[in-house]
Write a protein that holds these residues in place. Structure first.
Motif, PDB file in Angstrom:
ATOM      1  N   PRO A 439       0.816  -1.221   0.000  1.00 56.41           N
ATOM      2  CA  PRO A 439       0.000   0.000   0.000  1.00 56.41           C
ATOM      3  C   PRO A 439       0.846   1.267   0.000  1.00 56.41           C
ATOM      4  N   ARG A 440       2.148   1.129  -0.169  1.00 55.99           N
ATOM      5  CA  ARG A 440       3.098   2.244  -0.248  1.00 55.99           C
ATOM      6  C   ARG A 440       3.157   3.061   1.041  1.00 55.99           C
ATOM      7  N   LEU A 441       3.144   2.355   2.174  1.00 59.29           N
ATOM      8  CA  LEU A 441       3.425   3.024   3.438  1.00 59.29           C
ATOM      9  C   LEU A 441       4.910   3.380   3.501  1.00 59.29           C
ATOM     10  N   TYR A 442       5.722   2.625   2.807  1.00 57.00           N
ATOM     11  CA  TYR A 442       7.124   2.939   2.562  1.00 57.00           C
ATOM     12  C   TYR A 442       7.374   2.739   1.068  1.00 57.00           C
ATOM     13  N   ASP A 443       8.420   3.386   0.556  1.00 53.17           N
ATOM     14  CA  ASP A 443       8.843   3.165  -0.820  1.00 53.17           C
ATOM     15  C   ASP A 443      10.034   2.222  -0.846  1.00 53.17           C
ATOM     16  N   ALA A 444      10.057   1.353  -1.845  1.00 50.49           N
ATOM     17  CA  ALA A 444      11.177   0.443  -1.995  1.00 50.49           C
ATOM     18  C   ALA A 444      12.471   1.237  -2.205  1.00 50.49           C
ATOM     19  N   THR A 445      13.547   0.746  -1.614  1.00 46.52           N
ATOM     20  CA  THR A 445      14.849   1.388  -1.806  1.00 46.52           C
ATOM     21  C   THR A 445      15.323   1.204  -3.233  1.00 46.52           C
ATOM     22  N   SER A 446      15.077   0.031  -3.783  1.00 47.94           N
ATOM     23  CA  SER A 446      15.383  -0.234  -5.188  1.00 47.94           C
ATOM     24  C   SER A 446      14.409  -1.284  -5.691  1.00 47.94           C
ATOM     25  N   GLY A 447      14.322  -1.412  -7.002  1.00 45.24           N
ATOM     26  CA  GLY A 447      13.360  -2.334  -7.583  1.00 45.24           C
ATOM     27  C   GLY A 447      11.996  -1.685  -7.729  1.00 45.24           C
ATOM     28  N   SER A 448      11.013  -2.499  -8.069  1.00 43.99           N
ATOM     29  CA  SER A 448       9.682  -1.968  -8.367  1.00 43.99           C
ATOM     30  C   SER A 448       8.604  -2.829  -7.720  1.00 43.99           C
ATOM     31  N   VAL A 449       7.650  -2.158  -7.059  1.00 40.60           N
ATOM     32  CA  VAL A 449       6.443  -2.807  -6.544  1.00 40.60           C
ATOM     33  C   VAL A 449       5.306  -2.410  -7.471  1.00 40.60           C
ATOM     34  N   ARG A 450       4.657  -3.399  -8.082  1.00 41.38           N
ATOM     35  CA  ARG A 450       3.604  -3.093  -9.051  1.00 41.38           C
ATOM     36  C   ARG A 450       2.249  -3.582  -8.545  1.00 41.38           C
ATOM     37  N   PHE A 451       1.246  -2.753  -8.770  1.00 48.75           N
ATOM     38  CA  PHE A 451      -0.134  -3.072  -8.404  1.00 48.75           C
ATOM     39  C   PHE A 451      -0.977  -2.953  -9.663  1.00 48.75           C
ATOM     40  N   ALA A 452      -1.661  -4.023 -10.017  1.00 50.10           N
ATOM     41  CA  ALA A 452      -2.445  -4.058 -11.263  1.00 50.10           C
ATOM     42  C   ALA A 452      -1.574  -3.708 -12.464  1.00 50.10           C
ATOM     43  N   GLY A 453      -0.300  -4.127 -12.387  1.00 50.22           N
ATOM     44  CA  GLY A 453       0.600  -3.926 -13.511  1.00 50.22           C
ATOM     45  C   GLY A 453       1.281  -2.577 -13.565  1.00 50.22           C
ATOM     46  N   VAL A 454       1.006  -1.680 -12.599  1.00 46.43           N
ATOM     47  CA  VAL A 454       1.577  -0.330 -12.603  1.00 46.43           C
ATOM     48  C   VAL A 454       2.421  -0.148 -11.352  1.00 46.43           C
ATOM     49  N   ASP A 455       3.584   0.479 -11.509  1.00 47.91           N
ATOM     50  CA  ASP A 455       4.433   0.780 -10.356  1.00 47.91           C
ATOM     51  C   ASP A 455       3.640   1.638  -9.370  1.00 47.91           C
ATOM     52  N   VAL A 456       3.666   1.265  -8.095  1.00 45.90           N
ATOM     53  CA  VAL A 456       2.861   1.984  -7.103  1.00 45.90           C
ATOM     54  C   VAL A 456       3.286   3.446  -6.989  1.00 45.90           C
ATOM     55  N   ARG A 457       4.531   3.768  -7.371  1.00 40.45           N
ATOM     56  CA  ARG A 457       4.993   5.161  -7.331  1.00 40.45           C
ATOM     57  C   ARG A 457       4.354   6.005  -8.417  1.00 40.45           C
ATOM     58  N   ASP A 458       3.712   5.350  -9.395  1.00 40.84           N
ATOM     59  CA  ASP A 458       3.032   6.071 -10.473  1.00 40.84           C
ATOM     60  C   ASP A 458       1.526   6.173 -10.233  1.00 40.84           C
ATOM     61  N   ILE A 459       1.039   5.570  -9.156  1.00 41.63           N
ATOM     62  CA  ILE A 459      -0.395   5.560  -8.857  1.00 41.63           C
ATOM     63  C   ILE A 459      -0.697   6.601  -7.786  1.00 41.63           C
ATOM     64  N   ALA A 460      -1.820   7.287  -7.923  1.00 44.00           N
ATOM     65  CA  ALA A 460      -2.258   8.228  -6.893  1.00 44.00           C
ATOM     66  C   ALA A 460      -2.450   7.463  -5.584  1.00 44.00           C
ATOM     67  N   ALA A 461      -1.806   7.954  -4.523  1.00 47.28           N
ATOM     68  CA  ALA A 461      -1.780   7.219  -3.252  1.00 47.28           C
ATOM     69  C   ALA A 461      -3.184   6.937  -2.732  1.00 47.28           C
ATOM     70  N   HIS A 462      -4.076   7.927  -2.804  1.00 42.82           N
ATOM     71  CA  HIS A 462      -5.431   7.749  -2.271  1.00 42.82           C
ATOM     72  C   HIS A 462      -6.159   6.646  -3.031  1.00 42.82           C
ATOM     73  N   ASP A 463      -5.966   6.618  -4.350  1.00 40.71           N
ATOM     74  CA  ASP A 463      -6.649   5.610  -5.165  1.00 40.71           C
ATOM     75  C   ASP A 463      -6.064   4.226  -4.895  1.00 40.71           C
ATOM     76  N   LEU A 464      -4.753   4.152  -4.690  1.00 38.68           N
ATOM     77  CA  LEU A 464      -4.115   2.864  -4.389  1.00 38.68           C
ATOM     78  C   LEU A 464      -4.688   2.273  -3.103  1.00 38.68           C
ATOM     79  N   VAL A 465      -4.751   3.079  -2.055  1.00 34.78           N
ATOM     80  CA  VAL A 465      -5.225   2.589  -0.763  1.00 34.78           C
ATOM     81  C   VAL A 465      -6.706   2.236  -0.820  1.00 34.78           C
ATOM     82  N   ASP A 466      -7.463   2.887  -1.689  1.00 36.06           N
ATOM     83  CA  ASP A 466      -8.890   2.560  -1.829  1.00 36.06           C
ATOM     84  C   ASP A 466      -9.108   1.113  -2.264  1.00 36.06           C
ATOM     85  N   HIS A 467      -8.111   0.518  -2.920  1.00 35.86           N
ATOM     86  CA  HIS A 467      -8.243  -0.846  -3.434  1.00 35.86           C
ATOM     87  C   HIS A 467      -7.577  -1.881  -2.531  1.00 35.86           C
TER      88      HIS A 467
END
Length: 639
Positions: A439-467
């Motif tokens: 849910p991006r409470l922290y950001d990865a130091t390196s690498g990529s965390v993807r949600f629904a195929g999209v890097d969580v750093r590219d998703i609006a935080a409020h919308d990410l947590v809604d899911h």
């Protein structure tokens, strides 16, 4: 609440930071603390930033300025009328009182007093309104900014210290915000107008009245610097007292101190800091008192010196000073005493409050580590919704010394929509960190965390947590009713929807058995409920949110066997049809998982189904044999 629904006593002074950091509450270095207190944060352009707080209130401030100037101008008139009352009304050259003239002068004085008082009331209303609005906006701005800070900020900072910034620091500048405008303008204009009136009356007497003013200004500046330093120390002490209060008087803190019979120790901590606070408050109250005493003595002595000088001038054959001039001059000079001291006090208050403003702006200048990018996108609602993927993810929690030690090291996995995935492993292996990164409470130091195929750093935080729905081991409930706690997930939920979510979480029958049902107040942190009841209410709250991904962070590890079985049934029902990520302590709860990831020292060392991992005979098989073996209880607690 009867029927075994007592509070489950779990003494804890705070949640340890898992995945590489623990709660470190060693002895406090008092000397270092006091040294730190003496250093107020250095904020660039502090004066300009304080002035910007008043920008939205330009109209009210402009009216206030006009009123202050008008009031100050009116304040010059009565002394001049007093001179005329003596010289033209009471003791005119003709020798007899001139009653008609005296009547007009007295009437004019009364009119001036009435108009001045009405202007003063209007001015007081405007300044109080502006000051309190600015203070309120500053408090909300600080609270909103703290809401935007990342989770790591709150794991590093005592809650009591954060509360102190909101309450003590903002409250400490309240009087300055409310009174500064009127005090500075009013007293400045009054002092200037009084000087003008004094010069008009007699320039020689005016020189006597102001000869020591430059020395007073220099002394006032020195006193202000001392008071500002003491104010910073006082607020730091208040912060520490607030932190001690918050820690020790919470339910968890009381349970801890009573469990170890350490009440006297906590009383000692509070007493020591309270003694420090008393000392600082006395020092702050007394700083400048000798200065103001000398100012008061000097200004109060001026009339006596004026009388002496007038007699000397008369005896020396110089131009005689009339009685009306002497009375009017001493009247003006006495009226100068309070605004001049008031102006100096405001200057001291501004110097003192600068330390408090600096502490407030220090927090406002903190940059949240996790923010939305300008081109952040919503979560895609295509077939990939519910897919969670880690691609060579590494993560480190910064230690107190600033060094970073990897908690996750090059972790990769993929969880498909609807899958039940479990993460198991020894304590501190990094399992919970996985649940923080999704849910991006922290950001990865390196690498990529993807949600629904999209890097969580590219998703609006409020919308990410809604899911995403999260059920943690340490369930937090507000001191409110069960219904209000459930509606935290969906404020617009109907009573029927609350009941449906509670039934799905296997808690409705229990709630219905309470005398007040869904209107039952759960107490602070839900301590009026048992652990199993709190967990099922937390599950119901998540079900009301209806997320596509469910994160379960050791949701049953603190429960007894019977409560665990009930809660696990609720979890199984909640997980049905959703992507579920379970951080598991008891392996019996994840036997049916679609995939199990075994984490050790920050790496995934095994993955597969329960049956596959048992056959492989690796780490998972060893953990499982320990928990189901003859010493299951002891091994389960150490796992």
């Amino acid at each position: 609440m009867g029927g075994g629904r007592g509070a489950q006593l779990r003494a804890s002074s705070g949640a340890p930071q898992r995945g590489g950091g623990g709660l470190n509450r060693g002895p406090i270095d008092i000397g270092a603390q006091k040294a730190a207190n003496a250093e107020a944060p250095k904020i660039a352009h502090l004066g300009r930033r304080i002035a910007e707080l008043f920008a939205p209130h330009r109209v009210a401030l402009t009216i206030t300025v006009v009123l202050v100037i008008a009031s100050a101008a009116l304040a010059v008139i009565p002394p001049l009328l007093t001179q005329r009352a003596f010289d033209d009304g009471l003791f005119p050259p003709a020798g007899h009182p001139n009653l008609p003239v005296l009547g007009w002068i007295v009437t004019a004085m009364i009119v001036v007093f009435v108009v001045s008082s009405l202007l003063g009331v209007w001015q007081a209303y405007l300044t109080a309104t502006v000051g309190n609005k600015v203070m309120g906006a500053l408090r909300v701005r600080l609270f909103s900014h703290l809401q935007a800070m990342e989770l790591g900020f709150f794991t590093r900072t005592k809650t009591g210290i954060i509360q102190s910034r909101l309450q003590n620091d903002v409250g400490g500048v309240a009087g300055v915000l409310t009174n500064t405008v009127s005090s500075v303008l009013g007293n400045t204009v009054t002092v200037i107008s009084a000087f003008v009136a004094m010069i008009i009356l007699d320039w020689r007497l005016t020189i006597v009245a102001i000869v020591l003013m430059p020395f007073m200004v220099i002394a006032q500046r020195r006193v202000g610097q001392v008071r500002a330093r003491i104010a910073g120390q006082t607020q730091e002490s208040l912060s520490e007292m607030t932190a001690i209060t918050q820690e020790t008087l919470s339910v968890s803190g009381i349970l801890l101190s009573k469990s170890f019979a350490r009440q006297q120790t906590e009383i000692g901590r509070y007493t020591d800091e309270n003694r420090n606070q008393i000392t600082l408050q006395v020092r702050q109250a007394m700083s400048g008192q000798w200065f103001f005493a000398l100012v008061s003595i000097f200004l109060s002595s001026v009339p006596a010196i004026v009388y002496l000088l007038a007699g000397y001038l008369a005896v020396g054959g110089a131009e005689t000073i009339t009685a009306g001039t002497i009375v009017a001059f001493t009247t003006v000079q006495s009226r100068l005493l309070f605004p001049l001291i008031g102006l100096m006090r405001v200057a001291l208050d501004l110097q003192t409050s600068s330390a408090l403003f600096a502490r407030i702006f220090e927090y406002l200048d903190l940059k949240p580590a996790i923010t939305d990018r300008a081109d952040a996108v919503p979560v895609p609602t295509d077939a990939a919704l519910g897919r969670v993927e880690f691609d060579h993810v590494s993560f480190s929690y910064p230690d107190a010394d600033g060094e970073k030690h990897p908690t996750l090291d090059d972790v990769s996995f993929a969880i498909e929509p609807g899958q039940f995935a479990a993460f198991v492993g020894p304590s501190g292996a990094g399992k919970t960190t996985v649940s923080y990164l999704v849910p991006r409470l922290y950001d990865a130091t390196s690498g990529s965390v993807r949600f629904a195929g999209v890097d969580v750093r590219d998703i609006a935080a409020h919308d990410l947590v809604d899911h995403i729905g999260i059920v943690s081991q340490e369930t937090y409930l507000f001191h409110a009713t069960i219904a209000e706690n459930l509606r935290y997930a969906r404020p617009d939920a109907t009573d029927a929807e609350l009941e449906a979510a509670a039934r799905a979480a296997n808690i409705h029958a229990t709630i219905a058995s309470f005398p007040e049902g869904y209107d039952t107040v759960v107490g602070e942190r839900g301590y009026r409920l048992s652990g199993g009841e709190k967990q099922r209410i937390a599950i119901a709250r998540v079900l009301l949110k209806d997320p596509e991904v469910l994160v379960l962070d050791e949701a049953t590890s603190a429960l007894d066997t019977i409560s665990e079985r009930v809660v696990q049934t609720a979890i199984d029902d909640a997980a049905r049809g959703r992507t579920t990520i379970a951080i598991a302590h008891r392996l019996s709860t994840i036997i049916a998982a679609d995939v199990i990831f075994v984490v050790e020292a920050g790496r995934i060392v095994e993955q597969g189904t329960h049956a596959e991992l048992l056959v492989s005979g690796g780490v998972y098989a060893q953990l499982y044999s320990e928990q189901v073996g003859p010493h299951a209880g002891a091994h389960a607690e150490s796992a």
